[in-house]
Write an enzyme that holds these catalytic residues in place. Structure first.
Site, PDB file in Angstrom:
ATOM      1  N   ASP A   1      84.574 -24.474 -90.992  1.00 56.21           N
ATOM      2  CA  ASP A   1      83.482 -25.137 -90.280  1.00 56.21           C
ATOM      3  C   ASP A   1      84.087 -26.050 -89.220  1.00 56.21           C
ATOM      4  O   ASP A   1      85.293 -26.028 -88.978  1.00 56.21           O
ATOM      5  CB  ASP A   1      82.582 -25.897 -91.250  1.00 56.21           C
ATOM      6  CG  ASP A   1      83.328 -26.950 -92.045  1.00 56.21           C
ATOM      7  OD1 ASP A   1      84.572 -26.884 -92.104  1.00 56.21           O
ATOM      8  OD2 ASP A   1      82.682 -27.849 -92.608  1.00 56.21           O
TER       9      ASP A   1
ATOM     10  N   ASP B   1      84.849 -29.186 -88.884  1.00 55.93           N
ATOM     11  CA  ASP B   1      85.919 -30.145 -89.174  1.00 55.93           C
ATOM     12  C   ASP B   1      86.934 -29.598 -90.165  1.00 55.93           C
ATOM     13  O   ASP B   1      87.851 -30.306 -90.573  1.00 55.93           O
ATOM     14  CB  ASP B   1      85.352 -31.474 -89.674  1.00 55.93           C
ATOM     15  CG  ASP B   1      84.734 -31.387 -91.065  1.00 55.93           C
ATOM     16  OD1 ASP B   1      84.310 -30.287 -91.461  1.00 55.93           O
ATOM     17  OD2 ASP B   1      84.666 -32.427 -91.743  1.00 55.93           O
TER      18      ASP B   1
ATOM     19  N   ASP C   1      86.957 -28.790 -93.327  1.00 58.03           N
ATOM     20  CA  ASP C   1      87.085 -29.139 -94.742  1.00 58.03           C
ATOM     21  C   ASP C   1      86.526 -28.022 -95.625  1.00 58.03           C
ATOM     22  O   ASP C   1      86.539 -28.130 -96.844  1.00 58.03           O
ATOM     23  CB  ASP C   1      86.434 -30.484 -95.066  1.00 58.03           C
ATOM     24  CG  ASP C   1      84.922 -30.502 -94.861  1.00 58.03           C
ATOM     25  OD1 ASP C   1      84.368 -29.523 -94.310  1.00 58.03           O
ATOM     26  OD2 ASP C   1      84.290 -31.514 -95.235  1.00 58.03           O
TER      27      ASP C   1
ATOM     28  N   SER D   1      80.798 -32.010 -88.885  1.00 60.98           N
ATOM     29  CA  SER D   1      81.146 -30.853 -89.700  1.00 60.98           C
ATOM     30  C   SER D   1      80.472 -29.580 -89.189  1.00 60.98           C
ATOM     31  O   SER D   1      80.697 -29.159 -88.062  1.00 60.98           O
ATOM     32  CB  SER D   1      80.785 -31.144 -91.158  1.00 60.98           C
ATOM     33  OG  SER D   1      81.257 -30.154 -92.023  1.00 60.98           O
TER      34      SER D   1
END
Length: 461
Positions: A255, A257, A259, A118
């Protein structure tokens, strides 16, 4: 940051829990090794099989990752582990975490695997498992996987070994899914999109362009090593400068990833997850879609969120920090909208996890539908000054039980009264204790936070 737990061939020391709030994370190839990745995949397959998850059919898993260089060998290890345990695998390649969650459900897969750390620095990586339907595995299943790492298993042979193939069409499927959640065109909006050189680098600009926005992409050139480096939601100042420079109507930051989604208004001011949550809550209430006139947020959300929404008849249910706890409360209470100040926004009508690409589209859609600038929409939340201190290198396990810390905490709360808030919590993924203070003035918040951080450092260091 070191991974905890024990795995065959890894030499890792045993500690109470291998899985953190967002899977297993550590420095790739030192803590999170290929051996551990393979062992985790094998153990997950067998634990799910023994729980009856694969009953009556040939099991299928989907595997996606962010662009970190280490994701390539970790992906190979996870795929090998799953296939050797008799699970067919679709390799999705580089995709956002919410895309993997969506495809886990859409393809009726028994298991989804995300390889990402992340917003963490590039040397880190992580492994997160998703159950059928795209939700994170329950804690008890994760613990069963950790407990059975390295155990001998009966290995399938012949036609019963798993087959592996690439599934590049997953990207387009996810883009179409996100676009289908809104019929609001974005024509006339100029938007800067910062993808942190991460998993959304192709997807997020594509979605917004398809919706009609003029997109200025930054941080969209991943090379395996530059993820989160000076870009993205944890380096929001880069987006602020770009929005001002480009004369854009808004900026969107993800960010690594994707999410998460944070935003920046036309003046370059940050619109955080609390404000985004409130903006969407009012839109959904207006449309009659906000179940129980309630949203779910965490204890880290600014007190201004609760006060601002209360003025519109909307309640806020609070949970522990972590999007998994927000999701659990949403599912338990029948709520459809929740999120975190950090930018994890969950819309259960459309997704099973925080989805930064979806959030960006919905937020910009609200701007277009109302004709109001983002700064005006964000005024629904008057943020109290909030100070966060991260106390590193301490024994976070004792933060709730140390008597001196508890005494200082009670004193701080008494000092601030109803006009402020104090929170101490241990990070779920790092050896860090977070001290959060809200007060009527920045000076009061700074003073109380500094005092508490000093006590935590002295007592737990």
């Amino acid at each position: 940051m070191a991974v905890s737990g024990t795995a065959a061939g890894t030499g890792l020391a045993s500690t109470p829990r291998l899985f953190g709030t967002d899977g297993v994370r550590g420095i790739a190839n030192r803590d999170l090794t290929a051996e551990l990745a393979l062992d985790l995949a094998v153990a997950a397959a067998h634990v799910l099989a023994q729980a009856g998850a694969f009953e009556g059919h040939r099991p299928l898993a989907v595997v996606g990752r962010d662009p970190r260089a280490s994701g390539e060998f970790l992906e190979a290890a996870v795929v090998a582990g799953l296939a050797s345990a008799g699970v067919d695998v679709l390799r999705l390649g580089v995709l956002p975490t919410p895309a993997v969650a969506y495809l886990t459900a859409a393809l009726d897969a028994d298991l989804g695997v995300v390889l990402s750390a992340s917003h963490n620095p590039m040397p880190d990586n992580g492994i997160k498992f998703l159950a059928r339907g795209g939700h994170k595995l329950p804690d008890d299943i994760e613990d069963a996987v950790a407990a059975r790492l390295g155990e001998p298993w009966t290995r399938p042979v012949g036609r019963f070994v798993g087959r592996v193939r690439d599934y590049p069409e997953g990207l387009d499927q996810y883009v179409e899914h996100v676009l289908a959640t809104s019929d609001q065109r974005l024509d006339g909006l100029r938007v800067v999109v910062d993808c942190a050189h991460g998993a959304a680098s192709v997807v997020s600009p594509a979605v917004l362009r398809r919706a009609g926005a003029t997109v200025v992409p930054i941080g969209c050139e991943p090379d395996g090593y530059n993820i989160n480096d000076g870009h993205g939601s944890t380096n929001i100042e880069t987006l602020q400068a770009a929005v001002r420079r480009e004369g854009a109507d808004a900026g969107i930051a993800h960010d690594g990833d994707a999410d998460r989604c944070l935003a920046v208004d036309a003046a370059g001011d940050v619109v955080d997850g609390d404000q985004i949550l409130a903006i969407l809550a009012l839109a959904w209430q207006e449309a009659g879609r906000l179940a129980h006139d309630t949203v779910v947020a965490t204890v880290m959300s600014n007190l201004g969120l609760k006060l601002g929404l209360a003025a519109h008849g909307i309640s806020v249910v609070e949970t522990a920090v972590g999007d998994r706890y927000v999701l659990e409360a949403m599912r338990a209470g029948g709520y459809v909208l929740g999120g975190e100040q950090s930018g994890h926004i969950i819309m259960l009508d459309y997704a099973t996890t925080g989805d930064g690409v979806l959030t960006g589209l919905q937020l910009l859609g609200r701007m277009a539908a109302t004709g109001r600038p983002l700064a005006d929409l964000a005024r629904v939340v008057r943020r109290l000054p909030q100070v966060l201190r991260n106390v590193t290198g301490v024994d976070k396990t004792r933060v709730d039980t140390d008597p001196v810390i508890n005494k200082e905490l009670a004193a701080a709360r008494g000092e601030l009264g109803d006009g402020g808030r104090v929170l101490l919590r241990a990070s779920g993924t790092e050896p860090v204790v977070r001290v959060m203070v809200e007060a009527e003035t920045e000076a009061d918040a700074e003073r109380v936070a500094e005092r508490l951080a000093r006590v935590v450092r002295e007592r737990l260091g």
